[in-house]
Motif scaffolding. Sequence first.
Motif, PDB file in Angstrom:
ATOM      1  N   ARG A  40      39.248  45.882  35.931  1.00 45.65           N
ATOM      2  CA  ARG A  40      38.666  44.541  35.905  1.00 45.65           C
ATOM      3  C   ARG A  40      39.089  43.798  37.160  1.00 45.65           C
ATOM      4  NH1 ARG A  40      36.210  45.084  31.679  1.00 45.65           N
ATOM      5  NH2 ARG A  40      34.761  45.548  33.344  1.00 45.65           N
ATOM      6  N   ALA A  41      38.257  42.883  37.661  1.00 41.70           N
ATOM      7  CA  ALA A  41      38.683  41.984  38.730  1.00 41.70           C
ATOM      8  C   ALA A  41      39.932  41.251  38.254  1.00 41.70           C
ATOM      9  CB  ALA A  41      37.580  40.988  39.048  1.00 41.70           C
ATOM     10  N   ARG A  60      30.430  42.516  40.379  1.00 43.58           N
ATOM     11  CA  ARG A  60      31.123  41.233  40.402  1.00 43.58           C
ATOM     12  C   ARG A  60      30.328  40.238  39.591  1.00 43.58           C
ATOM     13  NH1 ARG A  60      33.923  40.471  46.307  1.00 43.58           N
ATOM     14  NH2 ARG A  60      34.640  42.616  46.460  1.00 43.58           N
ATOM     15  N   THR A  82      41.369  49.061  47.425  1.00 43.30           N
ATOM     16  CA  THR A  82      41.219  47.721  47.977  1.00 43.30           C
ATOM     17  C   THR A  82      42.449  47.367  48.792  1.00 43.30           C
ATOM     18  OG1 THR A  82      40.960  45.393  47.424  1.00 43.30           O
ATOM     19  CG2 THR A  82      42.063  46.742  45.810  1.00 43.30           C
ATOM     20  N   GLN A  86      45.180  42.899  44.075  1.00 44.66           N
ATOM     21  CA  GLN A  86      44.389  42.955  42.844  1.00 44.66           C
ATOM     22  C   GLN A  86      42.971  43.450  43.126  1.00 44.66           C
ATOM     23  OE1 GLN A  86      46.225  39.767  43.097  1.00 44.66           O
ATOM     24  NE2 GLN A  86      47.809  40.766  41.866  1.00 44.66           N
ATOM     25  N   HIS A  87      42.375  44.027  42.114  1.00 44.15           N
ATOM     26  CA  HIS A  87      40.971  44.400  42.234  1.00 44.15           C
ATOM     27  C   HIS A  87      40.119  43.143  42.328  1.00 44.15           C
ATOM     28  CE1 HIS A  87      41.405  48.661  41.663  1.00 44.15           C
ATOM     29  NE2 HIS A  87      42.152  48.478  40.585  1.00 44.15           N
ATOM     30  N   GLU A  88      39.054  43.222  43.125  1.00 44.96           N
ATOM     31  CA  GLU A  88      38.151  42.079  43.265  1.00 44.96           C
ATOM     32  C   GLU A  88      36.864  42.276  42.474  1.00 44.96           C
ATOM     33  OE1 GLU A  88      38.097  42.307  47.563  1.00 44.96           O
ATOM     34  OE2 GLU A  88      39.005  40.306  47.611  1.00 44.96           O
ATOM     35  N   SER A  89      36.655  43.497  41.988  1.00 49.66           N
ATOM     36  CA  SER A  89      35.442  43.797  41.245  1.00 49.66           C
ATOM     37  C   SER A  89      35.815  44.408  39.909  1.00 49.66           C
ATOM     38  CB  SER A  89      34.590  44.805  42.020  1.00 49.66           C
ATOM     39  OG  SER A  89      34.483  44.436  43.364  1.00 49.66           O
ATOM     40  N   CYS A  90      34.822  44.553  39.045  1.00 53.69           N
ATOM     41  CA  CYS A  90      35.004  45.253  37.790  1.00 53.69           C
ATOM     42  C   CYS A  90      34.343  46.625  37.913  1.00 53.69           C
ATOM     43  CB  CYS A  90      34.337  44.490  36.650  1.00 53.69           C
ATOM     44  SG  CYS A  90      34.934  42.809  36.438  1.00 53.69           S
TER      45      CYS A  90
ATOM     46  N   SER B 126      35.116  45.530  51.115  1.00 52.02           N
ATOM     47  CA  SER B 126      35.212  44.332  50.285  1.00 52.02           C
ATOM     48  C   SER B 126      34.294  43.228  50.803  1.00 52.02           C
ATOM     49  CB  SER B 126      36.664  43.866  50.259  1.00 52.02           C
ATOM     50  OG  SER B 126      36.756  42.606  49.660  1.00 52.02           O
ATOM     51  N   GLU B 222      33.228  33.200  42.565  1.00 54.81           N
ATOM     52  CA  GLU B 222      33.235  34.277  41.592  1.00 54.81           C
ATOM     53  C   GLU B 222      34.176  34.008  40.420  1.00 54.81           C
ATOM     54  OE1 GLU B 222      33.628  38.175  43.399  1.00 54.81           O
ATOM     55  OE2 GLU B 222      32.485  37.419  45.098  1.00 54.81           O
ATOM     56  N   GLN B 224      36.859  34.780  37.544  1.00 51.46           N
ATOM     57  CA  GLN B 224      38.063  35.608  37.487  1.00 51.46           C
ATOM     58  C   GLN B 224      38.285  36.094  36.071  1.00 51.46           C
ATOM     59  OE1 GLN B 224      39.935  36.865  39.832  1.00 51.46           O
ATOM     60  NE2 GLN B 224      38.649  35.898  41.380  1.00 51.46           N
TER      61      GLN B 224
END
Lengths: 226, 226
Positions: A40-41, A60, A82, A86-90, B126, B222, B224
Amino acid sequence: MFEQASAPIDSSRRHPGFAQAAIGELGIRFKLPKNRAVFRAGDDADRFFEIVSGAVMIYRILDDGRRQVVEFAFPGAICGMTAGEQHESCCDTLMPTVLRSFKRNELGRSDAFRMRIVKQLEAQLSAMHDHAVSLGCKTAEERVCTFILRLSALECDVAHGVKQVSLPMSRKVIADYLGLTLETVCRTIADLARRGVVTFGEGKRHIVVPDVERLGGTACSEAQYA
Amino acid sequence: MFEQASAPIDSSRRHPGFAQAAIGELGIRFKLPKNRAVFRAGDDADRFFEIVSGAVMIYRILDDGRRQVVEFAFPGAICGMTAGEQHESCCDTLMPTVLRSFKRNELGRSDAFRMRIVKQLEAQLSAMHDHAVSLGCKTAEERVCTFILRLSALECDVAHGVKQVSLPMSRKVIADYLGLTLETVCRTIADLARRGVVTFGEGKRHIVVPDVERLGGTACSEAQYA
DNA sequence: CGAGTACTTGAGTGGAGTCAAGAGTGGTGG
DNA sequence: CCACCACTCTTGACTCCACTCAAGTACTCG
């Protein structure tokens, strides 16, 4: 104003216990059913993943619920790498999927491994460039044709010159990938079928391509400047 | 049907003689004026580049002349890394630019170097994801605000709480980046100015942002999910 | 200072979005 | 096995945001 995308799959449905399932240096292999979250983001990006079999989507979500599917990943691809913490996308599975999970610091393991990762990142970057071309300057019809063509290139049954492509995702997911609405995706596929550019196989998720050249012409390709 | 983008800059205007200018292992440093080709789609991808100062754009062109600018690269970024044998995109300078050129096989030089490249590729991937979100699901106004915000984050003069962003590219290039027409970009900026979200600095290529929060709100951010 | 390019603004159009209703499909349990 | 329900997909009617076409203004640079 915009259709609400379904919220991300609940965290509790994420691969339970696998990450802790130890083993040291080699990737941890595990399997997830359809429609499960891989990450998960906001999750710590201490691990990344290789798709062994199956398929996942990376997406996203905006504040107001709009969703953009930024990539699909198929066997051989990696996801979840990345630069940040932290992850930025799911990332969700689209079908039952086998993954291999690596600690981020395993990246330093071997030259061969690292070169593979670099190649993969380059390939993904190139795919994103193609995707940006679709999103930025192609019509709905061109986007749909480009998409079918791309899927047919990776995965398809060829029988007596006819290609059959199976779509492992819903019309809504395709729409969110192509920057269209699901109605427009439906209408566009219906129209292509009416004109015989594609036909349906067994079920609406199987597209038959009688003439790849013709589909390619409808998809609009890139100029070559040598 | 679509406005013809200006054709890529003539090959003869590419950095003449620099690639042959030898030196062995370290990157070759060289400078190009504004609006020169760094590489073209179809060129051998035996070298890749780091931006030392200045700025470049990476773009692709379709058969019928439509152009999509897929990335801008600013100091510290690399460009021209591709898994294939040939470049798939074109790259032009937007202003006088100093570059460092590396042989592709220099990638194996050192761990530190390779890790830097991996980080850069991750950052670019990214950025492409962000860009796909803009292209796929944002309105014209949101795209323009997102774009100004992104430029202001990398490069801007801050004087008594007011940010000034200088746009190193034409309206047409911005339009081709954001998947809009240059008229829409003009109208959108004019409208933002009318409402006081931005104002003009010296010349139309200098945008002043009185309130970054407000611009951010208009850009749409976006969600969170932690 | 003049020519060419970049930018702006207006009027009208159209492709894709929105809203809405109905048909197909698949999974579950009686 | 089939009836039911939920979900996915399809199709139609109408709307609107961004595109097209067009004219005019402001830069920039030789």
